[in-house]
Design a protein around this motif. Sequence first.
Motif, short mmCIF file in Angstrom:
data_model
loop_
_atom_site.label_atom_id
_atom_site.label_comp_id
_atom_site.label_asym_id
_atom_site.label_seq_id
_atom_site.Cartn_x
_atom_site.Cartn_y
_atom_site.Cartn_z
N VAL A 24 0.86 -1.20 0.00
CA VAL A 24 0.00 0.00 0.00
C VAL A 24 0.89 1.24 0.00
CG1 VAL A 24 -1.70 1.32 1.33
CG2 VAL A 24 -1.86 -1.19 1.23
N TYR A 25 0.55 2.17 -0.88
CA TYR A 25 1.21 3.47 -0.94
C TYR A 25 0.19 4.56 -0.63
CZ TYR A 25 5.11 1.14 -3.18
OH TYR A 25 6.17 0.31 -3.42
N LEU A 26 0.54 5.43 0.31
CA LEU A 26 -0.30 6.58 0.62
C LEU A 26 0.11 7.73 -0.30
CD1 LEU A 26 -0.07 6.32 4.50
CD2 LEU A 26 -1.93 5.51 3.04
N TYR A 27 -0.86 8.53 -0.72
CA TYR A 27 -0.57 9.61 -1.66
C TYR A 27 -1.31 10.88 -1.26
CZ TYR A 27 -5.12 8.70 -3.81
OH TYR A 27 -6.47 8.56 -4.03
N GLU A 28 -1.04 11.95 -2.00
CA GLU A 28 -1.59 13.28 -1.76
C GLU A 28 -1.43 13.67 -0.29
OE1 GLU A 28 -5.34 14.12 -3.62
OE2 GLU A 28 -4.59 13.52 -5.59
N ASP A 29 -2.50 14.08 0.39
CA ASP A 29 -2.38 14.58 1.76
C ASP A 29 -1.94 13.51 2.75
OD1 ASP A 29 -3.09 17.22 1.14
OD2 ASP A 29 -5.22 16.73 1.24
N SER A 30 -2.09 12.24 2.41
CA SER A 30 -1.68 11.15 3.29
C SER A 30 -0.24 10.69 3.04
CB SER A 30 -2.61 9.94 3.10
OG SER A 30 -3.91 10.24 3.48
N ALA A 31 0.40 11.23 2.03
CA ALA A 31 1.72 10.77 1.60
C ALA A 31 2.73 10.77 2.73
CB ALA A 31 2.24 11.63 0.45
N SER A 32 3.59 9.75 2.72
CA SER A 32 4.63 9.62 3.74
C SER A 32 5.95 10.27 3.32
CB SER A 32 4.86 8.14 4.04
OG SER A 32 5.29 7.46 2.89
N ALA A 33 6.04 10.67 2.06
CA ALA A 33 7.26 11.31 1.54
C ALA A 33 6.88 12.21 0.38
CB ALA A 33 8.26 10.24 1.09
N PRO A 34 7.67 13.25 0.13
CA PRO A 34 7.33 14.20 -0.94
C PRO A 34 7.15 13.55 -2.32
CG PRO A 34 9.14 15.06 0.38
CD PRO A 34 8.88 13.66 0.85
N GLU A 35 7.95 12.53 -2.64
CA GLU A 35 7.84 11.89 -3.95
C GLU A 35 6.58 11.03 -4.08
OE1 GLU A 35 10.51 9.26 -1.42
OE2 GLU A 35 10.43 11.40 -1.85
N SER A 77 10.61 -4.54 -9.87
CA SER A 77 11.93 -3.94 -9.73
C SER A 77 11.87 -2.62 -8.96
CB SER A 77 12.58 -3.74 -11.10
OG SER A 77 11.79 -2.90 -11.90
N LYS A 78 10.80 -1.86 -9.13
CA LYS A 78 10.67 -0.57 -8.44
C LYS A 78 10.63 -0.76 -6.92
CE LYS A 78 7.76 3.57 -8.42
NZ LYS A 78 6.67 4.26 -9.11
N ILE A 79 9.89 -1.76 -6.47
CA ILE A 79 9.70 -1.97 -5.03
C ILE A 79 10.98 -2.42 -4.32
CG2 ILE A 79 8.96 -4.38 -5.08
CD1 ILE A 79 6.67 -3.57 -3.17
N GLU A 80 11.97 -2.85 -5.10
CA GLU A 80 13.27 -3.26 -4.53
C GLU A 80 14.03 -2.06 -3.98
OE1 GLU A 80 14.93 -6.47 -4.83
OE2 GLU A 80 13.01 -7.33 -5.40
N SER A 81 13.78 -0.88 -4.55
CA SER A 81 14.46 0.33 -4.12
C SER A 81 13.96 0.76 -2.74
CB SER A 81 14.20 1.44 -5.14
OG SER A 81 14.48 2.70 -4.59
N GLU A 82 14.86 1.17 -1.88
CA GLU A 82 14.49 1.64 -0.54
C GLU A 82 13.49 2.80 -0.62
OE1 GLU A 82 14.18 1.23 3.34
OE2 GLU A 82 15.50 -0.07 2.17
N GLN A 83 13.67 3.64 -1.62
CA GLN A 83 12.79 4.80 -1.81
C GLN A 83 11.34 4.37 -2.07
OE1 GLN A 83 13.79 7.14 -5.25
NE2 GLN A 83 12.35 8.75 -4.75
N TRP A 84 11.13 3.19 -2.62
CA TRP A 84 9.79 2.75 -3.00
C TRP A 84 9.27 1.57 -2.20
CZ3 TRP A 84 6.88 6.10 -5.07
CH2 TRP A 84 7.45 7.13 -5.82
N LYS A 85 9.82 1.37 -0.99
CA LYS A 85 9.22 0.38 -0.09
C LYS A 85 7.81 0.87 0.23
CE LYS A 85 12.85 -2.24 0.51
NZ LYS A 85 12.97 -3.38 -0.36
N PRO A 86 6.83 -0.02 0.30
CA PRO A 86 5.46 0.42 0.56
C PRO A 86 5.29 1.01 1.97
CG PRO A 86 5.57 -1.98 0.36
CD PRO A 86 6.93 -1.47 0.10
#
Length: 164
Positions: free
Chosen positions: A122-133, A150-159
């Motif tokens: 699960v990814y939170l977005y807009e006002d619920s976002a956990s990070a600016p990106e 492959s995207k989810i492997e990156s630390e930046q894109w952990k859910p």
Amino acid sequence: MRLIESVPNFSEGRRLDVIEQIVEEARKVESVWVLDYSSDPDHNRSVITITGEPEAVETALFSMTQKAEELIDLRNHSGEHPRMGATDVIPLVPVMNTTKEECITLSKRLGKRIGEELKIPVYLYEDSASAPERVSLSNIRKGEFENFASKIESEQWKPDFGPS
């Protein structure tokens, strides 16, 4: 009475029997009303509008997500609309005697439950976002389902919740 609205989007717009089963999950919950739903076969996407008391809407959304996970396999999915999951997006909007902050809290509680119980990232977005990106939904969707592994492997894109 307190009311919120949600307009969840599901990655299915061709098999109407599947959509009806997802909609039925909302209809089963007391204090939730299905206002509208529509499907687009070209985008292979359906949008369902529900409203109700916040806790009841949360229950309905969890059940709808569970049913979508059971019935929709994105490995066998094609369509014009970018998508990341069977339940692609769950926006929450305050309507009456509720606030944006309450909807943000509910989004986090629902996301945590979906992640833990259904084992869905699960990814939170807009006002619920956990990070600016993660504020921009299009930024989260970049690469779509096909490149998600492959995207989810990156630390930046952990859910935010659920497995990676």
